[in-house]
Design an enzyme around this catalytic site. Structure first.
Site, PDB file in Angstrom:
ATOM      1  N   CYS A 294       0.694  -1.117   0.029  1.00 34.78           N
ATOM      2  CA  CYS A 294       0.012  -0.321  -0.104  1.00 34.78           C
ATOM      3  C   CYS A 294       0.849   1.237  -0.023  1.00 34.78           C
ATOM      4  O   CYS A 294       0.477   2.209  -0.744  1.00 34.78           O
ATOM      5  CB  CYS A 294      -0.893  -0.172   0.949  1.00 34.78           C
ATOM      6  SG  CYS A 294      -0.290   0.160   2.740  1.00 34.78           S
ATOM      7  N   HIS A 342      -2.580   1.021   6.843  1.00 34.47           N
ATOM      8  CA  HIS A 342      -2.972   1.193   5.319  1.00 34.47           C
ATOM      9  C   HIS A 342      -3.106   2.443   4.558  1.00 34.47           C
ATOM     10  O   HIS A 342      -3.801   3.521   5.582  1.00 34.47           O
ATOM     11  CB  HIS A 342      -4.333   0.223   5.152  1.00 34.47           C
ATOM     12  CG  HIS A 342      -4.473  -0.028   3.718  1.00 34.47           C
ATOM     13  ND1 HIS A 342      -3.791  -1.111   2.972  1.00 34.47           N
ATOM     14  CD2 HIS A 342      -5.512   0.560   3.009  1.00 34.47           C
ATOM     15  CE1 HIS A 342      -4.377  -1.124   1.986  1.00 34.47           C
ATOM     16  NE2 HIS A 342      -5.476  -0.197   1.690  1.00 34.47           N
ATOM     17  N   HIS A 354      -5.671   1.869  -4.521  1.00 38.05           N
ATOM     18  CA  HIS A 354      -4.736   1.458  -3.488  1.00 38.05           C
ATOM     19  C   HIS A 354      -4.475  -0.172  -3.718  1.00 38.05           C
ATOM     20  O   HIS A 354      -4.979  -0.855  -4.490  1.00 38.05           O
ATOM     21  CB  HIS A 354      -5.423   1.147  -2.211  1.00 38.05           C
ATOM     22  CG  HIS A 354      -6.637   0.343  -1.948  1.00 38.05           C
ATOM     23  ND1 HIS A 354      -7.003  -0.214  -0.794  1.00 38.05           N
ATOM     24  CD2 HIS A 354      -7.436  -0.024  -2.520  1.00 38.05           C
ATOM     25  CE1 HIS A 354      -7.981  -0.816  -0.768  1.00 38.05           C
ATOM     26  NE2 HIS A 354      -8.353  -0.765  -1.899  1.00 38.05           N
TER      27      HIS A 354
END
Length: 383
Positions: A294, A342, A354
């Site tokens: 990420c 994240h 993402h």
């Protein structure tokens, strides 16, 4: 004459049945029932599909958190390794110079001996902590020329600097060893969490996997609805601002805002890069070009726009201005979970790009894609 009747036990009984036999049978039955009752709970009940989903998501979350620790440890290890290499090269060059200078000083001492000074002790010179002390002790210092004396002073200065560099190199090597241990440990943590998640999923039947997919599809539909709601709300607010603008005056946009031309150009480049990565696999610790985690994706996207972000989510969240979700703009970084493990790149209309998790691919998705299980922590506007 005495009676010969047999003695019979007294007490309450049932005709044809001896009381002790009844008690034994009853106790046996109770014991068997007790064993059966105790044995039943020993078999672990199979977890529900919802429980499996929650456990798997928790494991992926823990794996992402461990990945960010790994990323930080890897970056630190890389910097320390470069520092160690630089220090060792420096020490090697300084040592070579010292050896040459020591040879020259030995030549000075020998020359003075030939002119009548005390015999030089070469071993003492080589081992001396301070060459000037050596020359003083051997009464050679007064006989050296000014150039030779300067050479002695320079040697002493270089020797002290080399000793300091050697100490720095030793400390850096110890720090590097510690970082390498941390790197190995965090790598093992990531691998273990992912292994546990795969094991849970492998136990699902085909029907359960289909049901799980249906649950996830329902979650995505709800996330999309929330994204559309956010987009409608922002569009309405933007329309209202345009209507109010003539009354308040157009003003001028400050640097770093979404209306600034230079910032808008950077944002467009970052989003275009991220879109080009859609479909590439999530791989923990990866920064491209073939795969990403990420923070690796957001790092690479903004790098394409000429903006350098830190490696980990924990540092990226500090690399800009925090804004409320209601004011989110394309190019902003969206961080999730309380531990900031994240991050995604916002592209507008409630959507982001993402790298979701292991086994998934870079994709466009609602910022609400995981619902309450993955709450939005904060939004940061970089650059």
């Amino acid at each position: 004459m005495a009676s010969h009747r047999k003695w019979r036990p007294t007490g309450t009984g049932i005709a044809g049945i001896r009381t002790p036999g009844l008690a034994t049978a009853a106790l046996t039955s109770v014991a068997l029932l007790s064993q059966t009752a105790n044995a039943a709970p020993s078999a672990d009940p199979k977890p529900s599909l919802e429980e499996v989903e929650k456990k798997v998501n928790d494991l992926y979350h823990q794996a992402e958190a461990a990945t960010e620790k790994y990323n930080g440890a890897k970056e630190k290890t890389s910097k320390q390794r470069k520092r160690v290499d630089t220090l060792l090269d420096d020490v090697a060059q300084r040592t070579e110079k010292l050896n040459s200078a020591r040879d020259e000083l030995g030549t000075f001492a020998a020359a003075q001996y030939r002119t009548g000074a005390a015999a030089p002790d070469t071993a003492s010179l080589l081992l001396a902590d301070n060459p000037q002390d050596y020359f003083d002790q051997t009464q050679l210092m007064s006989r050296l020329t000014s150039r030779q004396k300067q050479a002695v002073d320079d040697y002493a200065t270089e020797q002290a600097a080399t000793t300091k560099k050697r100490q720095e190199a030793s400390e850096s090597l110890q720090a590097l060893s510690t970082s390498q241990t941390t790197l190995k440990s965090t790598k093992a943590q990531v691998q273990q969490k992912l292994s546990d998640a795969r094991e849970l999923l492998s136990k699902l039947t085909a029907a359960e996997k289909a049901r799980l997919a249906a649950i996830e599809e329902k979650q995505r539909a709800e996330a999309k609805r929330k994204a559309e709601e956010l987009a409608r709300k922002q569009a309405a607010e933007q329309k209202q601002r345009r209507q109010e603008a003539p009354q308040q005056g157009s003003g001028s946009a400050g640097p770093g805002t979404s209306t600034d031309a230079a910032y808008a150009t950077k944002t467009a480049k970052a989003i275009a890069f991220a879109r080009a990565q859609v479909g590439k696999p999530y791989v923990w610790g990866a920064t491209g070009p073939g795969s990403y985690d990420c923070s690796g994706l957001t790092l690479a996207a903004w790098k394409a726009a000429g903006v350098t972000l830190p490696r980990t989510t924990w540092d990226q969240v500090k690399a800009g201005t925090t804004v409320p979700v209601s004011d989110i703009k394309p190019g902003d970084l969206v961080f999730f979970y309380d531990d900031l493990s994240h991050v995604g790149l916002y592209i507008g209309n409630g959507m982001m790009i993402h790298a979701p998790k292991p086994g998934a691919y870079v994709r466009e998705e609602s910022i609400y894609y995981a619902g309450d299980t993955m709450p939005i922590h904060s939004v940061v506007r970089p650059a």
